[in-house]
Design a protein around this motif. Structure first.
Motif, PDB file in Angstrom:
ATOM      1  N   LYS A 118       0.746  -1.344   0.085  1.00  0.00           N
ATOM      2  CA  LYS A 118       0.008   0.065   0.019  1.00  0.00           C
ATOM      3  C   LYS A 118       0.674   1.338   0.028  1.00  0.00           C
ATOM      4  CE  LYS A 118      -4.333  -1.702   2.334  1.00  0.00           C
ATOM      5  NZ  LYS A 118      -5.222  -1.681   3.380  1.00  0.00           N
ATOM      6  N   ALA A 119       2.031   1.168   0.905  1.00  0.00           N
ATOM      7  CA  ALA A 119       2.918   2.415   0.825  1.00  0.00           C
ATOM      8  C   ALA A 119       3.377   2.490  -0.351  1.00  0.00           C
ATOM      9  CB  ALA A 119       3.785   2.180   1.807  1.00  0.00           C
ATOM     10  N   SER A 120       3.924   1.652  -1.367  1.00  0.00           N
ATOM     11  CA  SER A 120       4.346   1.806  -2.712  1.00  0.00           C
ATOM     12  C   SER A 120       3.216   2.611  -3.645  1.00  0.00           C
ATOM     13  CB  SER A 120       4.972   0.481  -3.231  1.00  0.00           C
ATOM     14  OG  SER A 120       5.710  -0.198  -2.268  1.00  0.00           O
ATOM     15  N   PHE A 121       2.070   2.118  -3.569  1.00  0.00           N
ATOM     16  CA  PHE A 121       0.952   2.820  -4.244  1.00  0.00           C
ATOM     17  C   PHE A 121       0.882   4.190  -3.800  1.00  0.00           C
ATOM     18  CE2 PHE A 121      -0.863  -1.551  -4.724  1.00  0.00           C
ATOM     19  CZ  PHE A 121      -0.665  -1.780  -5.873  1.00  0.00           C
ATOM     20  N   LYS A 122       1.025   4.535  -2.533  1.00  0.00           N
ATOM     21  CA  LYS A 122       1.030   5.914  -1.836  1.00  0.00           C
ATOM     22  C   LYS A 122       1.932   6.698  -2.424  1.00  0.00           C
ATOM     23  CE  LYS A 122      -3.015   5.153  -0.182  1.00  0.00           C
ATOM     24  NZ  LYS A 122      -4.380   5.449  -0.764  1.00  0.00           N
ATOM     25  N   VAL A 123       3.243   6.168  -2.577  1.00  0.00           N
ATOM     26  CA  VAL A 123       4.267   6.983  -2.972  1.00  0.00           C
ATOM     27  C   VAL A 123       3.806   7.711  -4.449  1.00  0.00           C
ATOM     28  CG1 VAL A 123       6.762   6.779  -4.021  1.00  0.00           C
ATOM     29  CG2 VAL A 123       6.062   5.667  -1.937  1.00  0.00           C
ATOM     30  N   LEU A 124       3.354   6.875  -5.255  1.00  0.00           N
ATOM     31  CA  LEU A 124       3.036   7.371  -6.423  1.00  0.00           C
ATOM     32  C   LEU A 124       1.672   8.329  -6.498  1.00  0.00           C
ATOM     33  CD1 LEU A 124       2.837   4.196  -8.728  1.00  0.00           C
ATOM     34  CD2 LEU A 124       4.821   5.971  -8.605  1.00  0.00           C
ATOM     35  N   GLU A 125       0.787   8.059  -5.540  1.00  0.00           N
ATOM     36  CA  GLU A 125       0.082   9.282  -5.205  1.00  0.00           C
ATOM     37  C   GLU A 125       0.310  10.431  -4.878  1.00  0.00           C
ATOM     38  OE1 GLU A 125      -4.031   9.744  -2.313  1.00  0.00           O
ATOM     39  OE2 GLU A 125      -3.282   7.604  -2.896  1.00  0.00           O
ATOM     40  N   SER A 126       1.289  10.420  -3.982  1.00  0.00           N
ATOM     41  CA  SER A 126       1.935  11.523  -3.454  1.00  0.00           C
ATOM     42  C   SER A 126       2.786  12.597  -4.703  1.00  0.00           C
ATOM     43  CB  SER A 126       2.873  11.321  -2.103  1.00  0.00           C
ATOM     44  OG  SER A 126       3.608  12.580  -1.759  1.00  0.00           O
ATOM     45  N   ILE A 127       3.422  11.733  -5.357  1.00  0.00           N
ATOM     46  CA  ILE A 127       4.030  12.436  -6.487  1.00  0.00           C
ATOM     47  C   ILE A 127       3.152  13.302  -7.282  1.00  0.00           C
ATOM     48  CG2 ILE A 127       5.284  12.253  -8.521  1.00  0.00           C
ATOM     49  CD1 ILE A 127       6.706   9.572  -7.151  1.00  0.00           C
ATOM     50  N   LYS A 128       2.054  12.505  -7.728  1.00  0.00           N
ATOM     51  CA  LYS A 128       0.767  12.904  -8.496  1.00  0.00           C
ATOM     52  C   LYS A 128       0.262  14.212  -7.829  1.00  0.00           C
ATOM     53  CE  LYS A 128      -0.569   9.005 -10.838  1.00  0.00           C
ATOM     54  NZ  LYS A 128      -1.603   7.797 -11.148  1.00  0.00           N
ATOM     55  N   LEU A 129       0.325  14.275  -6.334  1.00  0.00           N
ATOM     56  CA  LEU A 129      -0.368  15.422  -5.445  1.00  0.00           C
ATOM     57  C   LEU A 129       0.814  16.456  -5.274  1.00  0.00           C
ATOM     58  CD1 LEU A 129      -2.540  13.284  -3.355  1.00  0.00           C
ATOM     59  CD2 LEU A 129      -3.413  14.926  -5.220  1.00  0.00           C
ATOM     60  N   GLY A 130       1.850  16.319  -6.110  1.00  0.00           N
ATOM     61  CA  GLY A 130       3.106  17.595  -5.816  1.00  0.00           C
ATOM     62  C   GLY A 130       3.786  17.326  -4.485  1.00  0.00           C
ATOM     63  N   GLY A 131       3.774  16.095  -3.973  1.00  0.00           N
ATOM     64  CA  GLY A 131       4.615  15.928  -2.635  1.00  0.00           C
ATOM     65  C   GLY A 131       3.556  15.866  -1.610  1.00  0.00           C
ATOM     66  N   GLN A 132       2.317  16.045  -1.648  1.00  0.00           N
ATOM     67  CA  GLN A 132       1.515  15.940  -0.600  1.00  0.00           C
ATOM     68  C   GLN A 132       1.540  14.818   0.284  1.00  0.00           C
ATOM     69  OE1 GLN A 132      -2.524  17.665  -1.699  1.00  0.00           O
ATOM     70  NE2 GLN A 132      -3.507  16.292  -0.062  1.00  0.00           N
ATOM     71  N   GLN A 133       1.438  15.028   1.643  1.00  0.00           N
ATOM     72  CA  GLN A 133       1.578  13.728   2.436  1.00  0.00           C
ATOM     73  C   GLN A 133       0.107  13.076   2.210  1.00  0.00           C
ATOM     74  OE1 GLN A 133       1.324  13.934   6.882  1.00  0.00           O
ATOM     75  NE2 GLN A 133       3.418  13.359   6.707  1.00  0.00           N
ATOM     76  N   VAL A 134       0.341  11.858   2.252  1.00  0.00           N
ATOM     77  CA  VAL A 134      -1.089  11.018   2.161  1.00  0.00           C
ATOM     78  C   VAL A 134      -0.991   9.638   3.180  1.00  0.00           C
ATOM     79  CG1 VAL A 134      -1.519  11.447  -0.326  1.00  0.00           C
ATOM     80  CG2 VAL A 134       0.097   9.423   0.341  1.00  0.00           C
ATOM     81  N   ASP A 135      -2.214   9.478   3.884  1.00  0.00           N
ATOM     82  CA  ASP A 135      -2.295   8.298   4.615  1.00  0.00           C
ATOM     83  C   ASP A 135      -2.146   6.974   3.642  1.00  0.00           C
ATOM     84  OD1 ASP A 135      -2.658   9.963   6.558  1.00  0.00           O
ATOM     85  OD2 ASP A 135      -4.945  10.005   6.295  1.00  0.00           O
ATOM     86  N   VAL A 136      -1.330   5.875   4.611  1.00  0.00           N
ATOM     87  CA  VAL A 136      -1.244   4.788   3.932  1.00  0.00           C
ATOM     88  C   VAL A 136      -2.316   3.908   4.351  1.00  0.00           C
ATOM     89  CG1 VAL A 136       0.038   2.637   3.969  1.00  0.00           C
ATOM     90  CG2 VAL A 136       1.388   4.860   4.277  1.00  0.00           C
TER      91      VAL A 136
END
Length: 712
Positions: free
Chosen positions: A694-712
């Motif tokens: 899940k954390a690996s998927f969230k890395v890509l999500e955060s990149i798309k959001l311009g570095g915004q912190q996301v919950d795992v």
């Protein structure tokens, strides 16, 4: 089914029974009627394989350099395994054939069972009774097509691309240097186009063959008296509009000779394998000549999207792709605008293929084209092939799905030799790999059907395929009530992850991902030293660049480097601090190809620990690849490339250095198998595996959001 193979190490060539090939999406299964031996390409491969190790090294200096680099970084054991895998492998031969379609894969609409087809591609259009071909490397033929002639498909497309690069018009002239198969095919295509063709070869027999079959308007040996003057006279004193070099040699003579005989502002097309270090003066510079390369079959060659995925280039923008070149060549044959039957000087039954290659190597008699003919009455089956004398089983009985370089170097050699561990079946995309792996690592059989490795004999499946199939194979294994080890990543889609979570809950079987670094001996010492306090961690990876057209970078097949490799390092930090990731933020360095493979990741963990992963594809290879720093409760530690560990605390720093790098693959496999033997559990909890994925998927999500912190 039977296939011709050769071992690179010994040069041994044999026709052997191998599993029926896999039918993938966008592919067709073809029963061969004929295949053609390329005396140039295949002949050089066979000659190299029969040389000594020193001779092989001289032939492949670039590969020798790679071996030396591996030795420096990974040590002698891994280097030896990598080299022996290459030398011991069954290497398929062949890349041009014709036959009939006997199976059609998912998504294929242009072919039907019973269609006559011509096929191309090294690794696909093999010298084998049955072959599996992607749709863009396969062309449909008329029902009355001559399949022996059609089997020249690849060679015809290569020659066609050379002609297209010459870009000649009706009435212009072309000199072809080298009158082997490619040269004569190019000459035939040019003559059919209304171009004046002059053929040159060092062999008088090749020149005479071209003249006798009206392939050239003028044929000359290279050492003929006044050869340059004769060409000048034949071109009305201008010189050739284009020169196509279809020779294979280490000599600079062809490229310099081409400069001498081309007209001012003419073109020189390199179709064969020659050096291009031409003399600047007096011809190339003063004539302002244009040098062009002909890339194999044409546009689409070496493009994963085109060849493997079947994504065509729009015709209005790319008129002549490799497939359309093949189709054009086949149309010339069908309409009898060219006649190539004279090129087949020898025909062998497939059972005697070794004799055909002996002729190629020994050159004991003159030859041009050599055709292999197949027994089309023989029925191919998908039965598994026994590779071991025993069918003994143990408490843990293992089968492999996929067995590429990593599996052969790091997984298979480390399966414990124990009466409690049975080795059942091997299934891979290619029958040659399945057969060799099953034999070498003493599995009971190699197979074509998934059902054979998911039957009741097997209770544990190792999945080591390309990334895009991991999720599906994990699900199938769990649904078949098997324990499963999957090489990272677990899957490429969040929807697959949810399905795997549900399937594991129902099956209650062990699921393990190949996160080997946590099993390294130096990691064990590091974790013991840092204890269980909240900690800060830095993991820097000097990953190096991978071309954008590599399958790993493909979002659908490899998932990109975040899902495909960064998951390793998320797992490592998770293991070190002993708690799960809960928040992720990531930012990637902008790059033209949007690969997201140079990035910084900040991870927060449940116990208050934090970690930074710096994954960099833009660094120097001279620097070590991986470096870890850990800070906790007054102590610090560094781990350099899994070879040197330094621990700093009270008193003198402690240092532990290994002779060779150890990333824990052997220890990981042993821990997995022993865990199953002892209590049926994997050494990494399923909860951790899910959290890291899940954390690996969230890395890509955060990149798309311009570095915004996301919950795992």
């Amino acid at each position: 089914m039977q296939q011709l193979t050769q071992k690179l190490g010994s040069g041994d060539m044999v026709i052997q029974e191998v599993p029926y090939p896999q039918l993938g999406k966008g592919m067709v299964i073809v029963k061969n009627h004929y295949s053609i031996i390329s005396a140039g390409t295949e002949g050089s491969t066979v000659v190299a394989a029969r040389k000594s190790l020193i001779g092989k090294a001289k032939e492949r200096p670039q590969q020798v350099k790679q071996v030396i680099d591996t030795l420096k970084k990974q040590g002698p054991i891994q280097t030896y395994r990598a080299v022996m895998k290459k030398l011991d492998a069954y290497s398929p031969l062949g890349y041009s054939c014709a036959g009939e379609v006997i199976e059609v894969g998912e998504g294929v609409t242009e072919f039907q069972i019973g269609d006559k087809v011509a096929c191309a591609g090294a690794g696909y259009a093999n010298h084998a009774e049955i072959v599996s071909i992607p749709v863009n490397l396969c062309v449909k033929l008329d029902d009355n097509a001559n399949l022996k002639d059609a089997a020249y498909n690849t060679l015809g497309a290569i020659s066609m691309q050379g002609v297209r690069q010459a870009d000649l018009r009706l009435g212009e002239s072309c000199v072809i240097i080298g009158l082997g198969l490619l040269g004569q095919l190019a000459a035939l295509i040019l003559k059919a186009s209304g171009v004046t063709v002059i053929g040159i070869d060092v062999s008088e027999a090749a020149v005479n063959q071209a003249i006798e079959n009206k392939v050239v308007d003028l044929g000359l040996t290279r050492n003929a008296a006044g050869v340059e003057e004769q060409i000048l006279n034949a071109t009305q004193g201008h010189g050739a509009d284009a020169v196509i070099i279809a020779a294979a040699t280490d000599s600079l003579d062809p490229i310099n000779f081409a400069g001498a005989i081309a007209r001012k502002k003419g073109k020189v097309v390199v179709l064969g394998a020659i050096p291009t270090g031409f003399d600047r003066d007096p011809f190339w510079y003063r004539k302002e000549l244009e040098l062009k390369m002909a890339c194999s079959y044409g546009p689409g060659r070496y493009d994963l999207n085109y060849e493997e995925k079947g994504i065509d280039y729009p015709l209005p923008y790319v008129r002549w792709t490799e497939k359309r070149n093949m189709e054009a060549f086949q149309k010339l044959l069908a309409t009898k605008r060219i006649h190539i039957d004279y090129l087949t000087t020898h025909e062998f039954d497939f059972d005697n293929a070794k004799d055909a290659f002996d002729l190629v190597v020994s050159k004991s008699e003159p030859f041009t084209g050599i055709a292999l003919k197949y027994n089309t009455d023989k029925q191919a089956t998908k039965s598994k092939i026994a590779t071991a004398a025993t069918d003994k089983l143990g408490k843990i009985n293992i089968s492999f799905i996929g067995a590429g370089s990593y599996a052969q170097g790091n997984l298979l050699p480390n399966i414990p030799e124990s009466a409690e561990v049975g080795r059942v079946g091997v299934l891979t995309n290619t029958g040659t790999t399945s057969k060799r792996v099953a034999e070498k690592f003493k599995f009971q059989f190699c197979a074509t059907e998934e059902a054979d490795v998911l039957d009741d004999k097997t209770n544990t499946v190792f999945v080591a395929t390309r990334h895009d199939s991991h999720g599906a194979y994990v699900l199938k294994s769990l649904e078949a009530n098997k324990n499963v080890f999957v090489e990272k990543p677990l899957c490429l889609l969040e929807s697959e992850l949810e399905d795997i979570i549900e399937a594991q809950s129902k099956a209650n079987k062990a699921v393990m991902v190949g996160f080997n670094r946590r099993f390294s001996p130096l990691t064990a010492k590091l974790k013991k030293a840092v204890g269980n306090n909240p900690m800060t961690m830095i993991y820097r990876i000097n990953a190096g660049s991978i071309p954008k057209d590599n399958w790993i970078q493909d979002a659908e097949i490899g998932g990109g480097r975040v899902l495909g490799e960064v998951c390793h390092f998320i797992d490592y930090l998770t293991y070190l601090n002993g708690s799960l990731p809960i928040k992720i933020s990531a930012s990637a360095l902008p790059d033209a190809n949007q690969l997201n493979d140079t990035l910084n990741i900040l991870i927060q963990f449940e116990n208050g620990s934090s970690g930074v992963i710096g994954y960099y594809a833009n660094g120097s290879k001279a620097m070590t690849k991986e470096y870890v720093e850990v800070f906790s409760a007054g102590m610090s530690a560094t781990l350099d490339d899994f070879k040197v560990l330094r621990i700093y605390g009270k008193g003198k720093p402690k240092k532990k250095k290994l002779l060779n790098q150890n990333k824990g693959q052997k220890e990981m496999v042993a821990a997995f198998v022993n865990g199953l033997l002892n209590d049926g559990n994997a050494p990494i909890s399923f909860q951790e595996i899910v959290a890291v994925t899940k954390a690996s998927f969230k890395v890509l999500e955060s990149i798309k959001l311009g570095g915004q912190q996301v919950d795992v």
